[in-house]
Design a protein around this motif. Structure first.
Motif, PDB file in Angstrom:
ATOM      1  N   UNK A  65      33.027  37.548  36.688  1.00 24.36           N
ATOM      2  CA  UNK A  65      32.011  36.661  37.267  1.00 24.36           C
ATOM      3  C   UNK A  65      32.538  35.817  38.426  1.00 24.36           C
ATOM      4  N   UNK A  66      33.751  36.091  38.870  1.00 26.59           N
ATOM      5  CA  UNK A  66      34.263  35.417  40.049  1.00 26.59           C
ATOM      6  C   UNK A  66      34.450  33.924  39.887  1.00 26.59           C
ATOM      7  N   UNK A  67      34.782  33.462  38.686  1.00 26.14           N
ATOM      8  CA  UNK A  67      34.995  32.042  38.462  1.00 26.14           C
ATOM      9  C   UNK A  67      36.493  31.771  38.439  1.00 26.14           C
TER      10      UNK A  67
ATOM     11  N   UNK B  49      44.809  34.222  27.452  1.00 29.06           N
ATOM     12  CA  UNK B  49      44.590  34.373  28.895  1.00 29.06           C
ATOM     13  C   UNK B  49      44.007  35.741  29.225  1.00 29.06           C
ATOM     14  N   UNK B  50      44.415  36.759  28.482  1.00 27.90           N
ATOM     15  CA  UNK B  50      43.879  38.108  28.725  1.00 27.90           C
ATOM     16  C   UNK B  50      42.364  38.119  28.554  1.00 27.90           C
ATOM     17  N   UNK B  51      41.871  37.547  27.456  1.00 25.42           N
ATOM     18  CA  UNK B  51      40.425  37.507  27.235  1.00 25.42           C
ATOM     19  C   UNK B  51      39.718  36.590  28.202  1.00 25.42           C
ATOM     20  N   UNK B  52      40.302  35.429  28.459  1.00 28.99           N
ATOM     21  CA  UNK B  52      39.698  34.443  29.356  1.00 28.99           C
ATOM     22  C   UNK B  52      39.533  35.018  30.759  1.00 28.99           C
ATOM     23  N   UNK B  53      40.619  35.571  31.317  1.00 24.34           N
ATOM     24  CA  UNK B  53      40.561  36.039  32.702  1.00 24.34           C
ATOM     25  C   UNK B  53      39.810  37.355  32.842  1.00 24.34           C
TER      26      UNK B  53
END
Length: 330
Positions: free
Chosen positions: A113-115, A103-107
């Protein structure tokens, strides 16, 4: 600590926030979204499997980043602004530490990029990550593969082949993908493989400038070939125009880079075509988005694609890219 399915979902849900364009997010059978007026919805899906898209020892944070990056790259190639995504995780064991690092890398990339993450699925099985990403683009403004015209220039962002070189170095046990490399050249290449940079800002800047675009995921020539096929044109790529990098030239196997930059996948750069009259505009675009662009050839009438060397001869390559079901390696 191992999580059950609902604990895993809750751990990820805590990282999300409320937004006006998300009427209903994580927690129901499906999400409800509100696209902006006058926008078309752009949708893409990519799956990453252990041992195919990343080595088994890849850190969870890098996997989280890359899983989203490959989808954002598709949106970039369409000139879209990222908006929402869903995430499906297949995990052999729902380790709380692994999920938190993923989750750290994903978020980290999602926030850049505001996704927004709006839902998904979890299941037990071999490690596999599937993301569906959605973006928005003004009606009629999307970049496509079918608009290239004879006389157009061919451009590419960044330096294709660096991720392929990193993979080759890992296969030769020269590069350890599980940790920061000891020298800057190897670390640059490791990050190009583990944490590619989706060219979202460049994609948006190319609207109204590029005639066709594709992201370089399976190899520069292979993906440029998709533009040629969809546009009904041919392409000549100039071998001596292909970009190189100091990091590639400093590493072992640097001699192999000449082939890798044309055929290796996993770069997630943008390859696009544009009229010659747009050259100055593209130089200005390069400065505004801080992404290097290189003019590597031209579109002509006909079919097919060829690489031309400095003497004007045709270069014979053993492969042009990666195909999951054809036994071709990156």
């Amino acid at each position: 600590m191992s999580l059950d399915e609902f604990g895993l979902i809750e751990r990820i849900r805590r990282r999300t926030g409320a937004r006006a364009d998300i009427v209903l997010g994580i927690g129901d059978d499906a999400a409800l979204l509100q696209p902006a007026p006058g926008q078309q919805l752009v949708v893409t899906t990519d799956t990453l499997n252990i041992g195919v898209h990343f080595p088994a020892e890849t850190p969870a944070a890098d996997i989280g980043w890359k899983a989203l990056a490959v989808n954002l790259s598709d949106l970039a190639a369409m000139g879209a602004t990222p908006a929402w995504c869903s995430l499906s995780l297949s995990l052999p064991d729902a380790s709380a530490q692994w999920v938190d690092e993923f989750a750290q890398g994903f978020f980290a990339l999602a926030d850049l990029h505001g996704i927004a993450l709006i839902g998904g699925d979890t299941t037990r099985g071999p490690l596999s990550i599937s993301i569906t990403a959605m973006g928005q683009v003004a009606a009629g403004q999307a970049l496509r593969r079918d608009g290239a015209q004879p006389g157009d220039d061919i451009w590419v962002s960044g330096v294709p082949g660096e991720a392929g070189l990193a993979l080759a170095l890992w296969q030769q046990k020269v590069l350890d993908v599980s940790r920061v490399a000891d020298d800057s050249a190897h670390e640059h290449l490791r990050l190009r493989l583990a944490r590619p940079t989706p060219r979202v800002e460049l994609g948006r800047a190319l609207r109204g400038v590029a005639t066709a675009a594709v992201d370089v995921s399976d190899g520069l020539l292979a993906d440029l070939g998709h533009i040629c096929a969809r546009s009904g044109v041919a392409a000549d790529v100039l071998e001596n125009a292909l970009p190189a990098s100091a990091a590639a030239q400093q590493c072992a196997l640097s001699a192999a880079f000449n082939a890798l930059r044309a055929s290796a996948g996993d770069d997630y750069e943008l390859c696009f075509t544009a009229p010659q009259a747009q050259r100055q505009a593209l130089h200005e675009t390069m400065a505004s988005v801080a992404v290097p662009l290189t003019r590597i050839g031209y579109i002509r009438a006909g079919t097919g694609l060829q690489v031309i060397n400095q003497e004007g001869g045709v270069v014979v390559l053993s492969k042009q890219g990666y195909n999951h079901f054809a036994g071709i390696g990156k």
